[in-house]
Motif scaffolding. Structure first.
Motif, PDB file in Angstrom:
ATOM      1  N   ASN A  30       0.845  -1.197   0.000  1.00 33.05           N
ATOM      2  CA  ASN A  30       0.000   0.000   0.000  1.00 33.05           C
ATOM      3  C   ASN A  30       0.881   1.249   0.000  1.00 33.05           C
ATOM      4  O   ASN A  30       2.103   1.158  -0.104  1.00 33.05           O
ATOM      5  CB  ASN A  30      -0.941   0.008   1.213  1.00 33.05           C
ATOM      6  N   TYR A  31       0.222   2.410   0.115  1.00 40.27           N
ATOM      7  CA  TYR A  31       0.948   3.677   0.162  1.00 40.27           C
ATOM      8  C   TYR A  31       1.646   3.799   1.520  1.00 40.27           C
ATOM      9  O   TYR A  31       1.044   3.561   2.563  1.00 40.27           O
ATOM     10  CB  TYR A  31      -0.011   4.848  -0.036  1.00 40.27           C
ATOM     11  N   TYR A  32       2.940   4.201   1.515  1.00 37.69           N
ATOM     12  CA  TYR A  32       3.764   4.140   2.730  1.00 37.69           C
ATOM     13  C   TYR A  32       4.581   5.434   2.868  1.00 37.69           C
ATOM     14  O   TYR A  32       5.789   5.445   2.689  1.00 37.69           O
ATOM     15  CB  TYR A  32       4.668   2.919   2.648  1.00 37.69           C
ATOM     16  N   GLY A  33       3.914   6.563   3.188  1.00 34.90           N
ATOM     17  CA  GLY A  33       4.597   7.836   3.435  1.00 34.90           C
ATOM     18  C   GLY A  33       5.459   8.273   2.268  1.00 34.90           C
ATOM     19  O   GLY A  33       5.030   8.253   1.105  1.00 34.90           O
ATOM     20  N   ASN A  34       6.704   8.701   2.568  1.00 30.87           N
ATOM     21  CA  ASN A  34       7.618   9.187   1.539  1.00 30.87           C
ATOM     22  C   ASN A  34       7.979   8.118   0.517  1.00 30.87           C
ATOM     23  O   ASN A  34       8.431   8.429  -0.581  1.00 30.87           O
ATOM     24  CB  ASN A  34       8.906   9.727   2.172  1.00 30.87           C
ATOM     25  N   TYR A  35       7.809   6.836   0.877  1.00 26.76           N
ATOM     26  CA  TYR A  35       8.100   5.755  -0.067  1.00 26.76           C
ATOM     27  C   TYR A  35       7.053   5.672  -1.180  1.00 26.76           C
ATOM     28  O   TYR A  35       7.280   5.016  -2.197  1.00 26.76           O
ATOM     29  CB  TYR A  35       8.143   4.412   0.656  1.00 26.76           C
ATOM     30  N   GLY A  36       5.890   6.301  -0.988  1.00 23.95           N
ATOM     31  CA  GLY A  36       4.821   6.182  -1.980  1.00 23.95           C
ATOM     32  C   GLY A  36       4.237   4.781  -1.969  1.00 23.95           C
ATOM     33  O   GLY A  36       4.206   4.101  -0.945  1.00 23.95           O
ATOM     34  N   GLU A  37       3.763   4.336  -3.147  1.00 26.50           N
ATOM     35  CA  GLU A  37       3.226   2.977  -3.269  1.00 26.50           C
ATOM     36  C   GLU A  37       4.360   1.976  -3.046  1.00 26.50           C
ATOM     37  O   GLU A  37       5.359   1.989  -3.764  1.00 26.50           O
ATOM     38  CB  GLU A  37       2.594   2.765  -4.652  1.00 26.50           C
ATOM     39  N   THR A  38       4.208   1.111  -2.043  1.00 26.25           N
ATOM     40  CA  THR A  38       5.323   0.283  -1.566  1.00 26.25           C
ATOM     41  C   THR A  38       4.894  -1.165  -1.352  1.00 26.25           C
ATOM     42  O   THR A  38       3.778  -1.443  -0.939  1.00 26.25           O
ATOM     43  CB  THR A  38       5.867   0.849  -0.235  1.00 26.25           C
ATOM     44  N   GLY A  84       7.439   3.509 -10.757  1.00 23.66           N
ATOM     45  CA  GLY A  84       6.702   4.765 -10.839  1.00 23.66           C
ATOM     46  C   GLY A  84       7.477   5.890 -10.184  1.00 23.66           C
ATOM     47  O   GLY A  84       8.704   5.837 -10.064  1.00 23.66           O
ATOM     48  N   SER A  85       6.752   6.921  -9.727  1.00 17.44           N
ATOM     49  CA  SER A  85       7.383   8.076  -9.079  1.00 17.44           C
ATOM     50  C   SER A  85       6.480   8.608  -7.976  1.00 17.44           C
ATOM     51  O   SER A  85       6.350   9.815  -7.788  1.00 17.44           O
ATOM     52  CB  SER A  85       7.680   9.169 -10.112  1.00 17.44           C
ATOM     53  N   THR A  86       5.854   7.703  -7.212  1.00 20.49           N
ATOM     54  CA  THR A  86       4.975   8.123  -6.130  1.00 20.49           C
ATOM     55  C   THR A  86       5.788   8.429  -4.879  1.00 20.49           C
ATOM     56  O   THR A  86       6.918   7.970  -4.721  1.00 20.49           O
ATOM     57  CB  THR A  86       3.939   7.026  -5.824  1.00 20.49           C
ATOM     58  N   GLY A  87       5.202   9.210  -3.970  1.00 20.16           N
ATOM     59  CA  GLY A  87       5.900   9.565  -2.738  1.00 20.16           C
ATOM     60  C   GLY A  87       6.950  10.641  -2.976  1.00 20.16           C
ATOM     61  O   GLY A  87       6.831  11.482  -3.869  1.00 20.16           O
ATOM     62  N   ARG A  88       8.001  10.634  -2.169  1.00 16.75           N
ATOM     63  CA  ARG A  88       9.071  11.642  -2.255  1.00 16.75           C
ATOM     64  C   ARG A  88      10.071  11.203  -3.332  1.00 16.75           C
ATOM     65  O   ARG A  88      11.063  10.524  -3.058  1.00 16.75           O
ATOM     66  CB  ARG A  88       9.758  11.778  -0.889  1.00 16.75           C
ATOM     67  N   SER A  89       9.803  11.585  -4.555  1.00 15.60           N
ATOM     68  CA  SER A  89      10.573  11.117  -5.707  1.00 15.60           C
ATOM     69  C   SER A  89      10.746  12.245  -6.704  1.00 15.60           C
ATOM     70  O   SER A  89       9.846  13.061  -6.901  1.00 15.60           O
ATOM     71  CB  SER A  89       9.870   9.926  -6.355  1.00 15.60           C
TER      72      SER A  89
END
Length: 306
Positions: free
Chosen positions: A229-237, A274-279
């Motif tokens: 699932n979505y995990y903070g700065n990691y985004g989709e993890t 992808g580029s979700t989260g802090r990316s």
């Protein structure tokens, strides 16, 4: 009606000379001029105090950054020591696997030889081909037939070797040695680096692998999905627990193809880059976690890269 001009208070300074013949000099200065002059004199003093305070704060920040950097270096040295020990253990495991395979090949040859020796004797043995056998390896059965004493020993050894090979292969399947995506171009290594957002020194707990959005991501080893699932700065993890020692983390995904609790195998597609989260752009952030601490994934990725 005539307006009165505003009156400014004036200070008069009298200057006396030692010479009685000289005239007395009087200076008449408005108090407002003296007030503004005093304020202008105080401005440089205030600026000097401000710059001294600012410089002191910068020196304090620099010292704190130096201490933090030293702590990061110490932590990195400890992790390098741990990864070196791990490398030695994995190399020993691989050496053991090679030795077991060599032993298996030898036992295959021995098995062929045993099959040639283990021949059921007919009730009437009046002729045929004679195969020389050491008498110490032959026993007479109750029915008068003969068998080889060492055949059972070799077969048991053969079965144990197969079991050892299967166990070694099973252990290796649960160690994250597979590349998590293709192509395998690393753009940011494990360890100290300059943070891409703040440019400050930071500790990078994994590696970044270049790839376009939608590029498949694969499980690095057999295991169970414990986060998807979505995990903070990691985004989709996605996080996979491979055994009691190892976990792997796959971050900034554009797509997740597994669910929490799923059993996955090494090389199975589990999501997409992808580029979700802090990316800053499309890539895969990949971590190997040993006993709760991140270690350099390249040690495992290059282990069987011949």
């Amino acid at each position: 009606m005539q307006l009165k001009k505003p009156k400014f208070k004036i200070l008069t300074f009298t200057i006396l000379s030692n010479d009685a013949n000289k005239m007395i000099t009087r200076l008449r200065i408005p108090k407002l001029v003296i007030l503004f002059g005093s304020l202008f004199a105080l401005i440089p003093i205030a600026l000097l105090g401000y710059f001294i305070m600012l410089n002191s704060q910068q020196e304090t920040i620099s010292q704190q950054q130096l201490v933090e950097k030293q702590q990061l270096l110490t932590k990195l040295e400890d992790k390098n020591s741990l990864t070196e020990n791990l490398r030695i253990q994995i190399e020993e495991l691989e050496s053991e696997r090679v030795q077991v395979q060599e032993t298996l090949e030898e036992l295959n040859q021995l098995e062929s030889q045993i099959q040639e020796y283990i021949v059921e004797l007919p009730e009437e043995a009046l002729g045929g081909v004679e195969i020389p056998v050491d008498e110490s390896e032959v026993i007479e059965n109750a029915d008068g037939s003969f068998s080889l004493t060492d055949s059972t020993v070799w077969l048991e050894s053969y079965q144990k070797t197969l079991a050892n090979i299967n166990q070694v292969n099973e252990n290796i399947r649960h160690i994250p040695t597979a590349w998590p995506t293709v192509p395998n171009t690393i753009t940011s290594d494990f360890g100290l680096r300059s943070d891409p957002f703040s440019s400050n020194s930071s500790f990078h707990s994994g590696i970044d692998v270049r790839g376009a959005t939608g590029t498949p991501v694969y499980a690095a080893g057999d295991g169970i999905v414990i986060r998807a699932n979505y995990y903070g700065n990691y985004g989709e993890t996605i996080i996979i627990r491979h055994n009691d020692t190892y976990q792997t983390l796959y971050a900034h995904l554009s797509r997740i193809d597994v669910a929490n609790g799923d059993q996955v195998t090494k090389g199975e597609e589990i999501g997409a880059i992808g580029s979700t989260g802090r990316s800053t752009g499309p890539h895969l952030h990949y971590e190997v976690i040993k006993n709760g601490e991140p270690v350099d994934p390249k040690i495992y990725l290059n282990l069987f890269d011949h």
